[in-house]
Design a protein around this motif. Structure first.
Motif, PDB file in Angstrom:
ATOM      1  N   ILE A   1      46.223   4.121  18.961  1.00  0.00           N
ATOM      2  CA  ILE A   1      46.540   2.684  18.973  1.00  0.00           C
ATOM      3  C   ILE A   1      47.749   2.402  18.097  1.00  0.00           C
ATOM      4  O   ILE A   1      48.629   1.599  18.441  1.00  0.00           O
TER       5      ILE A   1
ATOM      6  N   SER B   1      50.809   3.568  19.970  1.00  0.00           N
ATOM      7  CA  SER B   1      51.095   2.656  21.095  1.00  0.00           C
ATOM      8  C   SER B   1      51.669   1.339  20.597  1.00  0.00           C
ATOM      9  O   SER B   1      52.569   0.759  21.219  1.00  0.00           O
ATOM     10  N   SER B   2      51.154   0.867  19.456  1.00  0.00           N
ATOM     11  CA  SER B   2      51.666  -0.398  18.907  1.00  0.00           C
ATOM     12  C   SER B   2      53.131  -0.254  18.509  1.00  0.00           C
ATOM     13  O   SER B   2      53.960  -1.144  18.756  1.00  0.00           O
TER      14      SER B   2
ATOM     15  N   LEU C   1      52.805  -8.594  16.888  1.00  0.00           N
ATOM     16  CA  LEU C   1      51.866  -7.756  17.632  1.00  0.00           C
ATOM     17  C   LEU C   1      50.493  -8.398  17.526  1.00  0.00           C
ATOM     18  O   LEU C   1      50.060  -8.801  16.438  1.00  0.00           O
ATOM     19  N   GLU C   2      49.792  -8.466  18.634  1.00  0.00           N
ATOM     20  CA  GLU C   2      48.452  -9.054  18.612  1.00  0.00           C
ATOM     21  C   GLU C   2      47.575  -8.359  19.648  1.00  0.00           C
ATOM     22  O   GLU C   2      48.069  -7.873  20.675  1.00  0.00           O
ATOM     23  N   LYS C   3      46.278  -8.308  19.302  1.00  0.00           N
ATOM     24  CA  LYS C   3      45.310  -7.751  20.232  1.00  0.00           C
ATOM     25  C   LYS C   3      44.784  -8.871  21.120  1.00  0.00           C
ATOM     26  O   LYS C   3      44.562  -9.996  20.669  1.00  0.00           O
TER      27      LYS C   3
ATOM     28  N   VAL D   1      46.741  -4.883  24.179  1.00  0.00           N
ATOM     29  CA  VAL D   1      47.621  -5.180  23.039  1.00  0.00           C
ATOM     30  C   VAL D   1      48.889  -5.824  23.591  1.00  0.00           C
ATOM     31  O   VAL D   1      49.431  -5.374  24.605  1.00  0.00           O
ATOM     32  N   ARG D   2      49.365  -6.843  22.921  1.00  0.00           N
ATOM     33  CA  ARG D   2      50.560  -7.546  23.378  1.00  0.00           C
ATOM     34  C   ARG D   2      51.529  -7.714  22.211  1.00  0.00           C
ATOM     35  O   ARG D   2      51.121  -7.963  21.086  1.00  0.00           O
ATOM     36  N   ALA D   3      52.860  -7.559  22.515  1.00  0.00           N
ATOM     37  CA  ALA D   3      53.929  -7.754  21.525  1.00  0.00           C
ATOM     38  C   ALA D   3      54.874  -8.832  22.031  1.00  0.00           C
ATOM     39  O   ALA D   3      55.230  -8.864  23.210  1.00  0.00           O
TER      40      ALA D   3
ATOM     41  N   ARG E   1      53.014  -6.116  27.364  1.00  0.00           N
ATOM     42  CA  ARG E   1      51.573  -5.929  27.147  1.00  0.00           C
ATOM     43  C   ARG E   1      51.155  -4.537  27.599  1.00  0.00           C
ATOM     44  O   ARG E   1      51.646  -4.041  28.615  1.00  0.00           O
TER      45      ARG E   1
END
Length: 957
Positions: free
Chosen positions: A40, A43-44, A130-132, A139-141, A165
């Motif tokens: 994770i 990926s982030s 960045l947020e879940k 996960v979306r940025a 996303r």
């Protein structure tokens, strides 16, 4: 409530099963959690990189370079984790999306469940976010960007948001499955160990205890006879009883020890750091799974081996071997840590950056029994640190190797950074440029405004743009364009402003030059049309306010095109500059000499006199001086040129409404001067407008006449001395839809001047060839073929591809070129003799014959007749009209006929209108005749039909 007592035979298997399940569950959970956490995090980081890459591409003009932006979007979409990529503009319109049909549409219409609040919040912030998502593994940025060219607008109108996303659900599931599969061998081994342990316990403990329980139970029930098998004396029974009791005690102790070992094993296997324990000789006695993974050695393989064989470390920079701290711990008995930049190389050669420490293992009495080494993988931290260092170096290289001057100011407005180009440009050392020292390089007149601009930007935290002069290292001040923006740290805290400067001195100079070129002629530096019209407007307003009469003279050089054609445009430019100098020397400082273009000049005299009569006299005198100045030879470097000028004059006294109208009047007057024979002065009169308008309308209609098929050919017969038709001349007629047949005298000269004569002449040539082809095909074999003569305009004759076009017409129609006669004017031979002779020879090679039209009206010379491939000359009608009554014309005609006879050239007498003229010409050996006395021009088809009928009658005789 008492729990029921369970038998030892049942409790032992259940306890072992629970221990197995607990160990397996903890191991799997820890492994899945560690791998999922690392995945994770990676990926982030990748997700933030994607959003930053798309935002930076758009800010650098990617929307105008669709190829680059689409390539980057396509590259990102190859990542299977990405399930959405979209860039939204300030007005929530889609700018970038995988589906190109989305572009330009509102994102709310395309994605109904998309919450706009995060987009609006991110639009006003610079840093990525960045947020879940609500869904597991989503996960979306979000990253804002600024559209190029909109930096001076509010952020809501100039900034958009990139959203990428990732759906990690499938990847996390795959990690779980892979972890479970990886642990299956370990679980199998552990299960085997536990089964073996259960069997031993059952054989060695459970059964003897069972026998003991049975004996004890029988004893408790009063069976005093129960006893263990005995051999020998009663002491053996007592030993057996004691052995049974001791066995129970030992079993309990062993169970407690096993539980302790199990707890230790679980603890060691659960920690995220690698752990290796050694004895006093440095041989491995313990290793946890993390250590197995990092070293590439299994626990079974590593046990008993020297620590140096399993734990191989070196320095990261130069691969120097690093001493393992275990030896120092054994020697010193203290905690030892590894130096930074240490790399562990596993059994397969994979390298890991690690951080570790070694501590002694001591008994309660302080004696040393071994060493424990704890270490963990810090490769990700090293990669991040290297990436940050590389990024910093990258941007520093960009800043120091470009042409842009870059600087930053802190919160107090003090300069805390300038790049190398800034220092090179100004020549100021960096120590002097920081703080307020840079201001000494700014022009004193520009410094207050610049300080106010930067101070306002610091206070409002807004972008700004300004221009000022900065001292160059050469000592001169150069114009600088600066653009500044607020800057923030990673936490969004305001740090000050940063700016970029470019040298726009050349742009300033170019703008000044362009402004001058906008109002001045580039060749002569005289005012151009725009500036002249402005001054004419001013002169008109002055005459309206103060009275008096002004004058505007339109000057056009006569035959100036010949200078360019004969000597080249460079020589023509020299003539124009000399004309400008002469005209400027004839006027006062208050007057204006302007060049409109080409060889057209205008002289404006704002106040010529107080009344019309005096103004006309003064203007005429000025025009005469002007024409006299033009008549003086132009003595240039490579040639000497004699010129004349046509002048149009118009006077104004305040009744004219605008400058364009006045210039048009002068232009019309100049045009009339040209038509009057050049080197003339013509005063504008109101009736000229109607004449010019009528001529313009006729010219426009003439342009459409060929397209509409309004032209037609007429033929006028040419006869021999027996009045037998031997050929005909093609005559062009224009059948106007309103005016009927228009006289050639009215439109031929206009077509010649406008250049339309080339297209018209080509049409006439092709039509004549078609007529000749039909005539040739229809002429009986026993009859003589007739010739057709076609007049060719001098302008058409001089076109470079004229010979090719004639050849093409002959080949397309298949005519015999010997029956096609090309008529050219005598003036063409005089003005362009060499060119005309060469072209006539080329045409003669095609089989054509030539005739000189209107012979005797120009500078007639029999000298050039000998050099031409000439078959006939046409005696102009002006000579024929007065013979035989005019002795002068008769003498001229007789001389021409006699000379032509000696040269073997046929003579066609034009305009024969009486029998007396015919008889006189025959008596003087003229062989061809044309005129109303024999036939009037008739439509071409009619003429051909008449000649074919005549030929048929002759054939029947």
């Amino acid at each position: 409530m008492k729990l029921p007592r369970l038998s030892l035979r049942l409790m032992v298997p259940l306890g072992l099963a629970l221990v197995f399940l607990l160990i397996t569950a903890v191991s799997l959970t820890n492994g899945i959690h560690n791998r999922s956490t690392i995945f994770i995090a990676e990926s982030s980081q990748r997700l933030l990189g994607y959003t930053t890459e798309i935002a930076r591409t758009i800010e650098q003009g990617g929307l105008d370079r669709a190829g680059i932006l689409n390539a980057r979007v396509s590259s990102i979409l190859t990542d299977p984790r990405v399930d959405m990529l979209i860039a939204v503009g300030p007005d929530r319109e889609v700018l970038v999306a995988p589906d190109r049909t989305w572009r330009g549409k509102r994102v709310d219409d395309l994605i109904a469940d998309l919450n706009p609040d995060p987009f609006i919040e991110r639009q006003s912030q610079r840093l990525p976010h960045l947020e879940k998502m609500d869904g597991e593994g989503m996960v979306r940025a979000l990253q804002s960007f600024e559209l190029p060219g909109l930096s001076n607008r509010p952020r809501s109108e100039s900034r958009g948001v990139v959203c990428v996303r990732m759906d990690l659900t499938a990847s996390l599931a795959r990690i779980r499955n892979e972890t479970i599969l990886a642990r299956l061998p370990e679980a199998g081994v552990m299960l085997l160990i536990l089964l073996l342990t259960a069997w031993i316990l059952n054989a060695q403990i459970t059964r003897p205890l069972g026998r003991l329980r049975e004996a004890a139970a029988r004893l408790r029930h009063g069976d005093h006879d129960v006893r263990l098998p005995e051999r020998g004396c009663s002491e053996i029974a007592e030993v057996a009883q004691g052995f049974n009791s001791m066995t129970c005690a030992i079993a309990e102790a062993r169970e407690r020890l096993l539980e302790s070992e199990q707890r230790l094993a679980v603890t060691l296997d659960s920690i995220g750091d690698g752990l290796i324990a050694t004895d006093l000789d440095g041989h491995i006695t313990l290793m946890n799974p993390v250590a197995e993974q990092l070293t590439g050695w299994s626990r079974d393989e590593a046990l008993g081996k020297p620590i140096e064989a399993v734990f191989v470390i070196c320095h990261a920079d130069d691969d120097r071997q690093v001493a393992i701290p275990i030896r120092r711990v054994l020697a010193e008995g203290t905690l030892i840590g590894l130096a930074n930049h240490t790399v562990l190389t596993d059994r397969d050669g994979t390298r890991y950056h690690i951080a570790d420490s070694a501590a002694p293992i001591q008994q309660e009495d302080g004696s040393l029994v071994g060493v424990v080494l704890v270490f963990h993988d810090v490769s990700a931290e090293y990669r991040l640190r290297d990436a940050l260092a590389e990024s910093e170096q990258h941007f520093r290289t960009l800043a120091d190797n470009g042409q842009t001057l870059i600087w930053t100011d802190d919160l107090e407005g003090k300069r805390d950074y300038v790049n190398r180009p800034w220092l090179t440009f100004t020549g100021v050392p960096q120590s002097e440029a920081l703080g307020d020292g840079w201001q000494r390089a700014v022009h004193p007149d520009d410094l207050p405004a610049l300080q106010q601009t930067i101070g306002s930007a610091l206070e409002r935290r807004t972008p700004f743009t300004g221009e000022y002069r900065l001292r160059h290292h050469s000592g001169e001040y150069r114009w600088i364009l600066t653009k500044g923006t607020p800057r923030f740290n990673s936490r969004g805290e305001f740090l000050g402003v940063m700016g970029q400067c470019v040298d726009i001195t050349a742009d300033k100079q170019t703008a000044a030059q362009l402004e001058r070129l906008a109002y001045h002629d580039g060749l002569t530096d005289l005012p151009n049309r725009a500036l002249l019209l402005d001054r004419v407007d001013q002169a008109i307003r002055q005459r309206k306010r103060h009275g008096g009469v002004g004058a505007l003279l339109f000057v056009d050089l006569d035959e100036f095109k010949q200078v360019n054609d004969l000597y080249g445009h460079a020589s023509g430019d020299q003539v124009l500059m000399e004309v400008a100098r002469r005209l400027s020397g004839l006027v006062r400082d208050t007057d204006t000499v302007a060049r409109l273009g080409g060889d057209e000049f205008l002289l404006l005299v704002p106040e010529m006199a107080h009344d019309i009569h005096g103004a006309r006299q003064s203007a005429t005198a000025l025009a005469d001086k002007l024409r006299h100045a033009m008549e003086q030879p132009f003595e240039l470097e490579d040639f000497r040129h004699l010129a004349t000028a046509s002048v149009g004059l118009t006077l104004f006294a305040g009744k004219v409404d605008n400058a364009e109208e006045l210039v048009r009047e002068a232009d019309i007057a100049m045009y009339q001067a040209k038509r009057a024979g050049r080197n003339n002065l013509v005063n504008f009169e109101s009736g000229m407008v109607e004449s010019v308008t009528r001529r313009y309308r006729l010219e426009q209609e003439l342009k459409q006449a060929l397209e509409r098929g309004e032209f037609e050919l007429h033929l006028q017969s040419q006869v021999d001395s027996e009045e037998v038709v031997v050929g005909a001349e093609v005559l062009l007629r224009w059948r106007h839809p309103v005016r009927g047949l228009v006289s050639p005298a009215e439109f031929i000269s206009l077509a010649e001047e406008s250049g339309q004569i080339i297209a018209i002449g080509e049409w006439v040539l092709h039509e004549a060839c078609h007529l000749l082809h039909g005539l040739e095909q229809s002429t009986p074999a026993d009859q003589q073929q007739l010739n057709i003569s076609v007049n060719v305009s001098p302008r058409q004759f001089r076109t470079p591809d004229f010979v090719d076009r004639v050849r093409q017409a002959i080949e397309q129609t298949g005519i015999d070129p010997a029956h096609l006669v090309i008529e050219i004017t005598e003036n063409l031979l005089v003005s362009h003799a060499f060119e005309a002779i060469e072209r006539m020879r080329e045409l003669a090679e095609l089989g054509l014959t030539f005739s000189i039209d209107d012979f005797g009206t120009g500078y007639s010379s029999f000298a050039y007749l000998k050099r031409l491939p000439l078959d006939e000359i046409k005696l102009d009608k002006s000579f024929v009209d007065d013979v035989p009554d005019s002795p002068g014309d008769a003498a001229m005609v007789e001389a021409i006929l006699a000379m032509a006879s000696r040269l073997g050239i046929d003579v066609v007498a034009e305009g024969v209108e009486s029998g007396e003229q015919f008889d006189y010409l025959k008596a003087n050996d003229c062989t061809r005749f044309q005129g109303y006395y024999f036939a009037r021009p008739v439509p071409a088809r009619q003429w051909i039909d008449e000649q074919l009928d005549t030929m048929e009658r002759r054939s029947r005789r």
